[in-house]
Structures are given as structure tokens and as C-alpha cells.
Design an enzyme around this catalytic site. Structure first.
Site, mmCIF file in Angstrom:
data_model
loop_
_atom_site.group_PDB
_atom_site.id
_atom_site.type_symbol
_atom_site.label_atom_id
_atom_site.label_comp_id
_atom_site.label_asym_id
_atom_site.label_seq_id
_atom_site.Cartn_x
_atom_site.Cartn_y
_atom_site.Cartn_z
ATOM 1 N N LYS A 1 10.322 3.002 2.730
ATOM 2 C CA LYS A 1 10.438 4.522 2.430
ATOM 3 C C LYS A 1 11.231 4.833 1.359
ATOM 4 C CE LYS A 1 9.318 6.544 6.785
ATOM 5 N NZ LYS A 1 9.461 7.638 7.574
ATOM 6 N N LYS B 1 2.471 4.589 1.601
ATOM 7 C CA LYS B 1 2.591 5.168 2.986
ATOM 8 C C LYS B 1 1.815 6.464 2.952
ATOM 9 C CE LYS B 1 5.382 5.303 7.025
ATOM 10 N NZ LYS B 1 5.425 6.528 7.062
ATOM 11 N N GLU C 1 -6.078 6.592 7.611
ATOM 12 C CA GLU C 1 -5.160 7.919 7.314
ATOM 13 C C GLU C 1 -6.066 8.965 6.875
ATOM 14 O OE1 GLU C 1 -0.931 8.748 8.212
ATOM 15 O OE2 GLU C 1 -2.067 7.053 8.468
ATOM 16 N N GLU D 1 0.927 -1.110 0.131
ATOM 17 C CA GLU D 1 -0.036 -0.024 0.057
ATOM 18 C C GLU D 1 0.975 1.505 -0.050
ATOM 19 O OE1 GLU D 1 -2.948 -2.305 3.235
ATOM 20 O OE2 GLU D 1 -1.866 -0.582 3.885
ATOM 21 N N LYS E 1 3.104 -5.698 3.795
ATOM 22 C CA LYS E 1 2.268 -6.478 5.146
ATOM 23 C C LYS E 1 2.222 -7.878 4.539
ATOM 24 C CE LYS E 1 -0.620 -2.627 6.435
ATOM 25 N NZ LYS E 1 -2.102 -2.104 6.520
ATOM 26 N N ARG F 1 -4.474 7.904 16.857
ATOM 27 C CA ARG F 1 -3.790 6.745 17.205
ATOM 28 C C ARG F 1 -3.096 7.112 18.627
ATOM 29 N NH1 ARG F 1 0.384 4.137 13.169
ATOM 30 N NH2 ARG F 1 1.421 6.531 13.748
#
Length: 257
Positions: free
Chosen positions: A217, A21, A77, A19, A193, A42
């Protein structure tokens, strides 16, 4: 990460799910019998901030799911698009208010407003990517969970994709990196994941993070500019600090000078 995962699972190839980020603010939405009842930031992973009233104002968060699931805790998010961020900063500049440094700070600041009407006036949006406690929903993989989200009316990022093995993950990372500048929102990498839930359970978690997921990243963005002046600031205690004044340059959606 892949070597360790394959070693623990005793498998030649592992099915992953990738996915983008997203660079926003992580939130949790709680639905009971298909209705939105509460939402929070969170926080530190144990204690978050109750922002239920502000989350209700976001148009892409459904207040009722398409099915009355007994309980569903959704992780997502909340973000502000690049275009909306620039428009918001232009308005703040015109009003003589301090500018937000980047879209993430703008999204966080918008969600933490004491007045929900201020939050409602800002075009925040959400992408859902995970779950906490779930009752009344059957799924065996992360991919199946996100497909169930879409059927319930929850918004999932269209760029998510299953990737078999590390080579396909690296290929996905390269593809998303190349598309990064064209996306309407900020991202700073991808999240990888392990797809199957049984494999996730077998891999377990470390103190603060799961062993079945990792952030991959992008390299830091760089630009070249010129130093046009050096000014000296005087601190409260008389300490002198030299500050470089640079020719303004845009980087990561922010103008730096």
C-alpha cells in the site's frame, strides 16, 4: 515477503507481476462456452451476492468472449472513475439524496441496486486481474493469463507489469505512487504476485490469503486544515459528544469537513 519467497523457492531472484491496487468492488464473472452466465460479489470468499443482471449492464464486461472457452471464472474490480463519482454526487445533491462517501462506496451501491436500470445509468467499468476455475485455456504464468484475457476481449489494466526481483517491484511502487493523482480512478497501492504458476502452487496459501501475493500500500494521504468550531451533539441517551467542524479539505477524492 521477498526474503520468505526466495527462501521457500530456493532462488536468488523471483519473477513478480505487479498491478495497481484498484479501490472498487471485487466481483467474479462466470463464462461457459464463451458466454457470460453469472456474476457475483466476492462476499466473504465462500458466499457472494448474485448480481448477474447488474453486471450485464456494464459496457466493459463482454457478454460473449472472442473464443468459446468451456469454462472461465474471471476475478475483477468494478469501479467508478473520479469524474463519474463527482458527477453522481452532484446529481444526488440536486435530488436531495445522501452523498456517497467515496468512489468505492458509489460503485458498491450501484452494483447492489435492485433495479438494473439504475446500475446501467451509472458509468461503471471493470479491470480483470485473476481467475478461479479455468477449462480450455493454457498458461504458465500470471502474465500469460492476463495476455489471454485481452485476446478473449476482457479488459486488463494497462499499468500492469512484470518485475524481476524486489528492487524492480519497489521501483514500480514508487512510479505508480507518483502517477496516482493523475489516474482517472482511485488506487491505494499495488498488488505484487509471484508470476509463475508452478511457484504459486509451491508457495501455497494461508487460511485466508495466498502466500504468493501481497498488497503493497501507499502511505496514508494527509492534508492540513483548521478547526473552525466545536459543536456538541446530544445522543439518544443524553450522552454529549463534541464534534470538530473543520475548514473543508479534499482528501482521497472526498471532501472532509
Amino acid at each position: 515477503f521477498d526474503e520468505r519467497t526466495r527462501r521457500i523457492l530456493g532462488r536468488e531472484t523471483v519473477d513478480y507481476f505487479c498491478e495497481p491496487k484498484l479501490d472498487g468492488l471485487a466481483v467474479e464473472l462466470i463464462y461457459e462456452n464463451g458466454r457470460f452466465v453469472a456474476g457475483s460479489t466476492r462476499g466473504d470468499g465462500l458466499v457472494g451476492e448474485n448480481i448477474s443482471q447488474n453486471l450485464r449492464t456494464i459496457k466493459t464486461i463482454p457478454l460473449s468472449l472472442f473464443q468459446p472457452i468451456p469454462r472461465l471464472e474471471v476475478r475483477g474490480e468494478v469501479l467508478l472513475s473520479k469524474q463519474a463519482f463527482e458527477k453522481l454526487n452532484r446529481q444526488r445533491q440536486a435530488d436531495g439524496e445522501p452523498l456517497f462517501a467515496n468512489p468505492r462506496n458509489a460503485a458498491a451501491g450501484s452494483l447492489r441496486q435492485l433495479d438494473p436500470q439504475i446500475t446501467a445509468a451509472r458509468p461503471l467499468e471493470i479491470f480483470c486481474y485473476g481467475a478461479g476455475q479455468v477449462r480450455g485455456l493454457d498458461y504458465d504464468s500470471h502474465q500469460q493469463l492476463l495476455e489471454a484475457f485481452k485476446k478473449l476481449g476482457l479488459r486488463v489494466n494497462p499499468l500492469v507489469r512484470p518485475c524481476a526481483g524486489a528492487e524492480n517491484v519497489i521501483r514500480y511502487h514508487r512510479e505508480i505512487s507518483e502517477r496516482r493523482e493523475q489516474l482517472p480512478y482511485e488506487i491505494d497501492g499495488i498488488v505484487v504476485k509471484v508470476n509463475r504458476l508452478a511457484d504459486q502452487e509451491r508457495l501455497g496459501a494461508k487460511t485466508k490469503s495466498p502466500r504468493w501475493a501481497i498488497a503493497y500500500k501507499f502511505p496514508a494521504q494527509q492534508e492540513t486544515t483548521q478547526i473552525v468550531d466545536i459543536i456538541v451533539q446530544v445522543g439518544r441517551t443524553g450522552v454529549l459528544t463534541p464534534v470538530a467542524v473543520m475548514k473543508p479539505v479534499k482528501i482521497g477524492g472526498v471532501e472532509v469537513s
